[in-house]
Design a protein around this motif. Structure first.
Motif, PDB file in Angstrom:
ATOM      1  N   ASP A  80       0.712  -1.087  -0.130  1.00  0.00           N
ATOM      2  CA  ASP A  80       0.018  -0.058  -0.034  1.00  0.00           C
ATOM      3  C   ASP A  80       0.747   1.280  -0.049  1.00  0.00           C
ATOM      4  OD1 ASP A  80      -2.513  -1.381   0.624  1.00  0.00           O
ATOM      5  OD2 ASP A  80      -1.620  -1.938   2.478  1.00  0.00           O
ATOM      6  N   ASN A 174       1.773   6.836  -1.113  1.00  0.00           N
ATOM      7  CA  ASN A 174       0.660   6.183  -1.139  1.00  0.00           C
ATOM      8  C   ASN A 174       0.497   5.622  -2.423  1.00  0.00           C
ATOM      9  OD1 ASN A 174      -2.015   5.081  -0.799  1.00  0.00           O
ATOM     10  ND2 ASN A 174      -2.546   6.488   0.801  1.00  0.00           N
ATOM     11  N   LYS A 175       0.547   4.491  -2.701  1.00  0.00           N
ATOM     12  CA  LYS A 175       0.349   3.553  -4.040  1.00  0.00           C
ATOM     13  C   LYS A 175      -0.796   3.962  -4.639  1.00  0.00           C
ATOM     14  CE  LYS A 175       1.447  -0.529  -6.616  1.00  0.00           C
ATOM     15  NZ  LYS A 175       1.611  -2.115  -6.658  1.00  0.00           N
ATOM     16  N   LYS A 176      -1.992   4.064  -3.902  1.00  0.00           N
ATOM     17  CA  LYS A 176      -3.211   4.036  -4.632  1.00  0.00           C
ATOM     18  C   LYS A 176      -3.657   5.281  -5.396  1.00  0.00           C
ATOM     19  CE  LYS A 176      -6.072   5.421  -0.660  1.00  0.00           C
ATOM     20  NZ  LYS A 176      -7.288   5.088   0.156  1.00  0.00           N
ATOM     21  N   TYR A 177      -2.610   6.296  -4.986  1.00  0.00           N
ATOM     22  CA  TYR A 177      -2.747   7.660  -5.640  1.00  0.00           C
ATOM     23  C   TYR A 177      -1.648   7.941  -6.662  1.00  0.00           C
ATOM     24  CZ  TYR A 177      -5.961   8.656  -1.631  1.00  0.00           C
ATOM     25  OH  TYR A 177      -6.631   8.830  -0.837  1.00  0.00           O
TER      26      TYR A 177
END
Length: 238
Positions: A80, A174-177
């Motif tokens: 994450d 933050n990888k999801k962004y």
């Protein structure tokens, strides 16, 4: 929250083991450690492979420069949070613990970084007067005084305007962004991508792609930046 640690290495046989040991010694262990070797010609690979049971080792097909090695590590990561360290630097033992606290405190944080200290080739403390990051981040910490919204504005401005914020082996994302495909396409569309730095381009990219999200600075020294000879990022022949 899973943390991926990405280590980039090129001809760092003298220092890479110390770097890896600083990761293994974290009070909070990463979920995975990805070591990207940019075709080292020294003994780096043999040293790294001593720890094959603890890491994922990726060797670049050819020497391509730190940016492409960095992107390769991100593409392989499953965590994450993405944390990064150059193979000649080392982390303080509580680095990932502090980073995790910062991200858990606000799910809208896309980037977290922190303070650092400098060491020489022998691991001894030394001054570093080549930039103004210490002065600038101290001002940000003082002016924000616990106001995270003000810190976000000051830190974001400092990163985008290149005013002096240490990223390198300090920052985490933050990888999801992060749209890594879009970032890769952008960087490869530019001339001489193999000579580019990795940290400021991706930091600026994720900030500009997520204008409604936040960045955060931890006012603690959590890593040692090693300065020796001409250890600057870039292709091996420069």
């Amino acid at each position: 929250m899973k943390i991926s640690t990405i280590v980039t290495v090129y001809n760092l046989e003298k220092y890479v083991e110390e770097c890896l040991l600083s990761i293994f010694g974290q009070t909070q262990q990463p979920s995975e450690i990805i070591v990207v070797d940019d075709c080292s010609t020294d003994n780096s690979a043999a040293i790294i492979k001593k720890y094959a049971d603890k890491i994922k080792y990726i060797k670049m097909p050819k020497n391509s420069g730190v940016l492409l090695a960095f992107i390769t590590g991100i593409e392989a990561a499953t965590g994450d949070i993405l944390s990064f360290i150059d193979g000649d630097d080392s982390w303080h033992t509580n680095k990932l613990e502090e980073i995790t606290k910062a991200f858990l405190a606000d799910e809208d944080r896309i980037l977290v970084t922190h303070d650092y200290e400098c060491i020489d080739g022998n691991g001894k403390s030394r001054a570093y007067n080549d930039d103004n990051t210490h002065t600038n981040t101290a001002k940000i910490a003082k002016k924000s005084l616990g106001d995270t919204n003000k810190m976000d504005r000051l830190l974001r401005n400092a990163i985008l305007c290149y005013k002096g914020v240490w990223l390198g082996s300090a920052f985490c994302l933050n990888k999801k962004y992060l749209d890594i495909k879009k970032f890769k396409q952008l960087m490869l569309s530019l001339p001489d991508a193999e000579f580019a730095y990795q940290d400021h381009p991706i930091a600026a990219f994720i900030l500009l792609e997520n204008l409604d999200k936040k960045v955060f600075y931890i006012d603690k020294i959590l890593f040692k930046y090693r300065i020796f000879g001409d250890n600057h990022s870039g292709k091996s022949n420069t």
